[in-house]
Design an enzyme around this catalytic site. Structure first.
Site, PDB file in Angstrom:
ATOM      1  N   ASP A 187       0.791  -1.293   0.085  1.00 54.99           N
ATOM      2  CA  ASP A 187      -0.062   0.062   0.141  1.00 54.99           C
ATOM      3  C   ASP A 187       0.876   1.355  -0.070  1.00 54.99           C
ATOM      4  OD1 ASP A 187       0.727  -0.599   2.456  1.00 54.99           O
ATOM      5  OD2 ASP A 187      -0.948   0.128   3.592  1.00 54.99           O
ATOM      6  N   TYR A 188       1.665   1.172   0.863  1.00 54.50           N
ATOM      7  CA  TYR A 188       2.733   2.471   0.994  1.00 54.50           C
ATOM      8  C   TYR A 188       3.421   2.912  -0.640  1.00 54.50           C
ATOM      9  CZ  TYR A 188       6.463   5.605   2.907  1.00 54.50           C
ATOM     10  OH  TYR A 188       7.221   6.520   3.082  1.00 54.50           O
ATOM     11  N   CYS A 189       3.916   1.640  -1.284  1.00 52.01           N
ATOM     12  CA  CYS A 189       4.651   1.817  -2.520  1.00 52.01           C
ATOM     13  C   CYS A 189       3.677   2.390  -3.406  1.00 52.01           C
ATOM     14  CB  CYS A 189       5.462   0.692  -3.110  1.00 52.01           C
ATOM     15  SG  CYS A 189       6.827   0.092  -2.426  1.00 52.01           S
TER      16      CYS A 189
END
Ligand SMILES: NC(=O)c1ccc[n+]([C@@H]2O[C@H](COP(=O)([O-])OP(=O)(O)OC[C@H]3O[C@@H](n4cnc5c(N)ncnc54)[C@H](O)[C@@H]3O)[C@@H](O)[C@H]2O)c1
Ligand SMILES: *[C@@H]1O[C@H](CO)[C@@H](O)[C@H](O)[C@H]1NC(C)=O
Ligand SMILES: *[C@@H]1O[C@H](CO)[C@@H](O)[C@H](O)[C@H]1NC(C)=O
Length: 307
Positions: A187-189
């Site tokens: 999710d962060y990427c």
């Protein structure tokens, strides 16, 4: 014939900007002249902690008026105290960047209270540090909302006055995770790729309007020891060290104050940028294994939960 001339101009212009930015990227801090920010209004999202707080203090030292946006009231007040201790002037606005209605509401409040903003720094960010199947849907949605979508809504509120004056600066603190994938950071990427896509497109819209007085700076750091990524590891500290927060902020200040369009940290990160488009996913895995980023997130703890 005109197409040929245009093509030659485009190629020469492209080479010029590649060479120019190559030198800007390798120059040590402090060589290029810095612009003055005395009396300028600088809004920093997520300045209740970490590098946002450190940037707030640096801008205050330079005589800028700091506008603190954060969801964490205690952290924001702590930053205000530190800014005042540094002889500066700050105002605090509590906002939940995961809700666009909140962004619009607090932006109106901010503009009424302090007027137009000269420098907007989208810095707030969150990380779950969970693999795809371990990460609750709500947290994935929230990561996208804070790390990507908030950039749309802060820009919608604070860019128009910059464009009408042809003067201002939009800064996005994204991440090297916005340029590559990583195990444990799905999710962060995704959200940081989104942040970069949004930032680059807004920068192109600004230039398409020939508003050359409105500068943009995209910041892509590797891990920094602010606490956000507590527990992460690097297997190749010579090339990819975990950055000291003070050093990261020194580089970010330099990039903003010299109007650099892009800052990657550490410097070895530029080689990833240059290569990434040519690397098939199998090759990216080989490199991740070699540099240890396939296991960077294994012992991730992050920030302790706060409610
Ligand atoms: N620390 C790293 O290793 C690292 C590496 C690359 C990029 N970055 C990016 O740098 C930026 C700053 O990171 P940091 O290390 O200073 O983190 P941090 O956790 O110290 O600070 C983030 C701030 O954002 C605020 N915030 C979180 N959710 C919010 C919301 N919904 N509304 C308003 N404010 C909210 C938090 O309260 C906090 O004050 C982030 O965008 C992060 O993704 C960090
Ligand atoms: C900051 O300084 C300006 C100009 O001197 C002033 O108008 C404003 O009230 C100050 N804000 C705070 C929070 O002290
Ligand atoms: C990461 O790469 C190293 C080196 O190839 C390997 O020994 C290790 O098993 C990998 N870890 C995972 C979780 O795949």
């Amino acid at each position: 014939m005109d197409r040929v001339i245009d093509g030659v101009k485009m190629v020469l212009g492209t080479l010029f900007f590649i060479v120019l930015n190559f030198f800007k990227n390798i120059l040590p801090n402090g060589v290029l002249p810095r612009k003055l920010v005395q009396g300028k209004k600088v809004l920093i999202t997520g300045s209740g902690s970490g590098i946002g707080r450190l940037m707030a203090i640096e801008f205050a030292k330079l005589g800028a008026e700091v506008i603190i946006w954060d969801v964490n009231k205690d952290g924001a007040e702590e930053t205000r105290k530190k800014v005042e201790a540094a002889g500066g002037n700050a105002s605090v606005f509590i906002v939940d960047l995961s809700k666009y209605q909140d962004i619009h509401r607090v932006a109106d409040e901010t503009k009424k209270a302090v007027g137009d903003v000269d420098i907007l720094i989208n810095n707030a960010g969150i990380v779950t540090g969970k693999k795809l199947f371990d990460c609750p849907d709500e947290l994935m949605e929230k990561t996208m909302a804070v790390n990507t979508n908030a950039i749309f809504y802060t820009a919608k509120n604070f860019l128009p006055s910059m464009l009408s004056k042809d003067h201002g600066h939009l800064v996005t603190v994204a991440s090297m995770a916005g340029k590559t994938g990583c195990v444990g950071l799905v999710d962060y990427c995704a959200s940081k790729h989104g942040a970069i896509g949004a930032h680059d497109s807004i920068a192109m819209e600004i230039l398409a309007q020939k508003k050359y007085g409105v500068k943009t700076t995209l910041v892509c750091p590797f891990f920094i020891n602010t606490g956000m990524f507590d527990g992460v590891t690097t297997k190749c500290p010579a090339l990819f060290p975990i950055l000291e927060a003070d050093y990261a902020v020194e580089c970010i200040m330099e990039a903003i104050l010299t109007d650099r369009p892009l800052l990657c940290m550490p410097k070895a990160s530029y080689s990833i940028l240059a290569l990434i488009g040519l690397l098939p996913i199998e090759a990216q895995v080989l490199m991740a294994d070699f540099f240890g980023t396939n296991e960077s997130m294994n012992d991730f703890k992050g920030r302790p939960k706060r409610d």
